[in-house]
Design a protein around this motif. Structure first.
Motif, short mmCIF file in Angstrom:
data_model
loop_
_atom_site.label_atom_id
_atom_site.label_comp_id
_atom_site.label_asym_id
_atom_site.label_seq_id
_atom_site.Cartn_x
_atom_site.Cartn_y
_atom_site.Cartn_z
N ALA A 83 0.71 -1.36 0.05
CA ALA A 83 -0.16 -0.16 -0.03
C ALA A 83 0.83 1.29 0.15
O ALA A 83 0.51 2.31 -0.45
CB ALA A 83 -1.03 0.01 1.42
N ASN A 84 1.87 1.26 0.73
CA ASN A 84 2.83 2.43 0.75
C ASN A 84 3.45 2.53 -0.51
O ASN A 84 3.84 3.82 -1.21
CB ASN A 84 4.12 2.25 1.68
CG ASN A 84 3.75 2.18 3.12
OD1 ASN A 84 4.31 1.55 4.17
ND2 ASN A 84 2.41 2.60 3.47
N VAL A 85 3.80 1.50 -1.48
CA VAL A 85 4.30 1.69 -2.71
C VAL A 85 3.34 2.21 -3.62
O VAL A 85 3.70 3.13 -4.59
CB VAL A 85 5.05 0.24 -3.21
CG1 VAL A 85 5.20 0.14 -4.68
CG2 VAL A 85 6.14 -0.21 -2.46
N THR A 86 2.11 1.70 -3.78
CA THR A 86 1.22 2.45 -4.44
C THR A 86 1.08 3.91 -4.14
O THR A 86 0.83 4.52 -5.09
CB THR A 86 -0.25 1.66 -4.17
OG1 THR A 86 -0.04 0.29 -4.53
CG2 THR A 86 -1.24 2.07 -5.12
N SER A 87 1.11 4.24 -2.99
CA SER A 87 0.58 5.65 -2.59
C SER A 87 1.95 6.48 -3.11
O SER A 87 1.72 7.53 -3.50
CB SER A 87 0.67 5.92 -1.12
OG SER A 87 -0.77 5.16 -0.64
N MET A 88 3.08 5.94 -3.12
CA MET A 88 4.36 6.75 -3.45
C MET A 88 4.23 7.01 -4.77
O MET A 88 4.68 8.02 -5.52
CB MET A 88 5.44 5.95 -2.95
CG MET A 88 6.80 6.29 -3.36
SD MET A 88 8.24 5.52 -2.92
CE MET A 88 7.98 3.95 -3.73
N ILE A 89 4.05 5.77 -5.58
CA ILE A 89 3.88 5.97 -7.30
C ILE A 89 2.79 7.04 -7.45
O ILE A 89 2.90 7.71 -8.33
CB ILE A 89 4.01 4.38 -7.48
CG1 ILE A 89 5.14 3.72 -7.49
CG2 ILE A 89 3.46 4.74 -9.12
CD1 ILE A 89 5.30 2.23 -7.93
N GLU A 90 1.75 6.64 -7.04
CA GLU A 90 0.53 7.74 -7.29
C GLU A 90 0.95 9.29 -6.94
O GLU A 90 0.44 10.27 -7.63
CB GLU A 90 -0.87 7.23 -6.53
CG GLU A 90 -1.33 5.83 -7.08
CD GLU A 90 -2.49 5.59 -6.26
OE1 GLU A 90 -2.75 6.10 -5.01
OE2 GLU A 90 -3.39 4.84 -6.70
N ASN A 91 1.67 9.35 -5.97
CA ASN A 91 2.19 10.72 -5.72
C ASN A 91 3.28 11.20 -6.63
O ASN A 91 2.82 12.49 -7.24
CB ASN A 91 2.91 10.84 -4.29
CG ASN A 91 3.01 12.09 -3.70
OD1 ASN A 91 2.39 13.04 -4.03
ND2 ASN A 91 4.32 12.19 -3.03
N ALA A 92 3.97 10.57 -7.11
CA ALA A 92 4.94 10.76 -8.29
C ALA A 92 4.13 11.21 -9.48
O ALA A 92 4.34 12.14 -10.31
CB ALA A 92 6.01 9.72 -8.39
N HIS A 93 3.14 10.35 -9.77
CA HIS A 93 2.30 10.50 -10.95
C HIS A 93 1.63 11.73 -10.99
O HIS A 93 1.66 12.65 -11.81
CB HIS A 93 1.26 9.21 -10.96
CG HIS A 93 0.49 9.33 -12.37
ND1 HIS A 93 0.90 9.09 -13.37
CD2 HIS A 93 -1.09 9.08 -12.42
CE1 HIS A 93 -0.11 8.96 -14.27
NE2 HIS A 93 -1.26 8.98 -13.72
N ARG A 94 1.15 12.18 -9.75
CA ARG A 94 0.37 13.43 -9.57
C ARG A 94 1.32 14.75 -9.59
O ARG A 94 1.00 15.53 -10.21
CB ARG A 94 -0.33 13.23 -8.16
CG ARG A 94 -1.13 14.41 -7.70
CD ARG A 94 -1.96 14.27 -6.49
NE ARG A 94 -1.16 13.91 -5.39
CZ ARG A 94 -1.17 12.97 -4.71
NH1 ARG A 94 -1.91 11.86 -5.26
NH2 ARG A 94 -0.14 12.69 -3.92
N LYS A 95 2.35 14.22 -9.04
CA LYS A 95 3.51 15.43 -9.13
C LYS A 95 4.01 15.76 -10.63
O LYS A 95 4.04 17.12 -11.22
CB LYS A 95 4.71 15.14 -8.40
CG LYS A 95 4.51 15.16 -7.07
CD LYS A 95 4.42 16.50 -6.43
CE LYS A 95 4.19 16.76 -4.95
NZ LYS A 95 5.44 16.42 -4.29
#
Length: 256
Positions: A83-95
Motif C-alpha cells: 500500500a505504501n508503494v502504491t501511494s508513493m507511485i501515485e504521488n509521483a504520478h500526480r506531481k
C-alpha cells in the motif's frame, strides 16, 4: 541484524540520443552525470534502488525523470508494504501532472519507473512501464517486473508501445503499479535496468555477461548495449548476493 550487499550502477546516454533522460537513485545516491558509473555497498535492512526513464524528448524527459526520482526520494524511506508503494507511485504520478499544468515541461511528458525496497530477508519490487527488474539466481535471470507494453517482443530492439506510465498523457489517467514481494536469500541478487539495455541485449546474453569477471558488472552491461547500437539511454543497477567482501566506493564520470 542489518546486513549489506555490493551494489554497482551505470548510466549512459547511448550512441543516438542527445541527452540522458534516465535517472537512478540508490539509497541517498543519485546519478549526477549523463555518463557515469558507481560502486559501493548498500544495506538490505531497508535499503532501496530506483530507476526512472523519462519520456518527452530531451529537456522534458529529463524533467519528468527528475520529478519522479525526487518525489520517490522524499517518501521511500517510509515504505513498509504494498500500500505504501502504491501511494508513493501515485504521488509521483500526480506531481508530474502538477508540473505540466504549471508550465514546467510540456503536456504529455512522462516516465517509467522500476525499483526495489529491501527488508533484510524480503524485498518489494515495483514497476510501471517497460523498465525491468530481474532476480539473479546462480547465473539465471528471472523477470520480477511486468512490462506495460503492446506487442512487446522480449529482447526486441525497440518498437514497443507503452500501455501505462507515470504522466505520459495530456490529461491525468489512473496508474496501476505492479508490485511483487519475494524472499531475499543470501545467494540472490537483483538487476534493475531501463529498456535501453533489454531492447539491445538478449536476456541470455545478459546472463552470460554477468557470469564473467568484471570490475563493474553494471558498466559491463551498459557497454554491451552500446556495442549493440546504443539506440537509447542505458541505466543499470545491480545489487549482488550477500558477501563478506564487496567493492569499495568508486565513482567515475565522463562526457558522452
Amino acid at each position: 541484524m542489518a546486513t549489506d550487499r555490493p551494489v554497482w550502477t551505470a548510466t549512459h546516454v547511448g550512441r543516438v540520443r542527445r541527452a540522458n533522460e534516465d535517472l537512478y537513485l540508490v539509497g541517498k545516491q543519485m546519478a549526477a552525470e549523463p555518463v557515469e558509473s558507481w560502486s559501493g555497498r548498500m544495506t538490505v535492512d531497508h535499503g532501496w534502488a530506483v530507476i526512472a526513464d523519462g519520456m518527452g524528448g530531451h529537456e522534458d524527459g529529463q524533467i519528468a525523470s527528475r520529478i519522479v526520482i525526487e518525489t520517490i526520494a522524499e517518501s521511500i524511506e517510509s515504505v513498509r508494504d504494498e500500500a505504501n508503494v502504491t501511494s508513493m507511485i501515485e504521488n509521483a504520478h500526480r506531481k508530474l501532472y502538477e508540473a505540466m499544468f504549471s508550465g514546467q515541461g510540456r503536456p504529455g511528458m512522462g516516465s517509467t519507473i522500476v525499483g526495489v525496497v529491501f527488508f533484510d530477508q524480503e524485498a518489494l519490487v515495483f514497476n510501471v512501464g517497460d523498465s525491468r527488474a530481474y532476480e539473479l539466481r546462480r547465473g539465471q535471470l528471472l523477470q520480477l517486473s511486468r512490462d506495460d507494453t503492446l506487442g512487446a517482443d522480449r529482447g526486441r530492439k525497440g518498437g514497443h508501445a507503452l500501455t501505462q506510465s507515470l504522466g505520459g498523457t495530456a490529461t491525468p489517467q489512473p496508474v496501476t503499479p505492479h508490485i511483487r514481494r519475494f524472499r531475499l536469500e543470501d545467494h540472490i541478487g537483483v538487476l534493475l535496468c531501463s529498456d535501453g539495455l533489454t531492447d539491445m541485449v538478449q536476456e541470455n546474453r545478459i546472463a552470460a555477461l554477468l557470469a564473467g569477471p568484471t570490475i563493474n558488472p553494471a558498466e559491463h552491461l551498459a557497454t554491451a548495449a552500446n556495442d549493440a547500437g546504443g539506440n537509447d539511454n542505458i541505466t543499470v543497477v545491480i545489487i549482488g548476493p550477500k558477501a563478506t567482501v564487496g567493492p569499495t566506493v568508486r565513482r567515475t564520470r565522463s562526457t558522452p
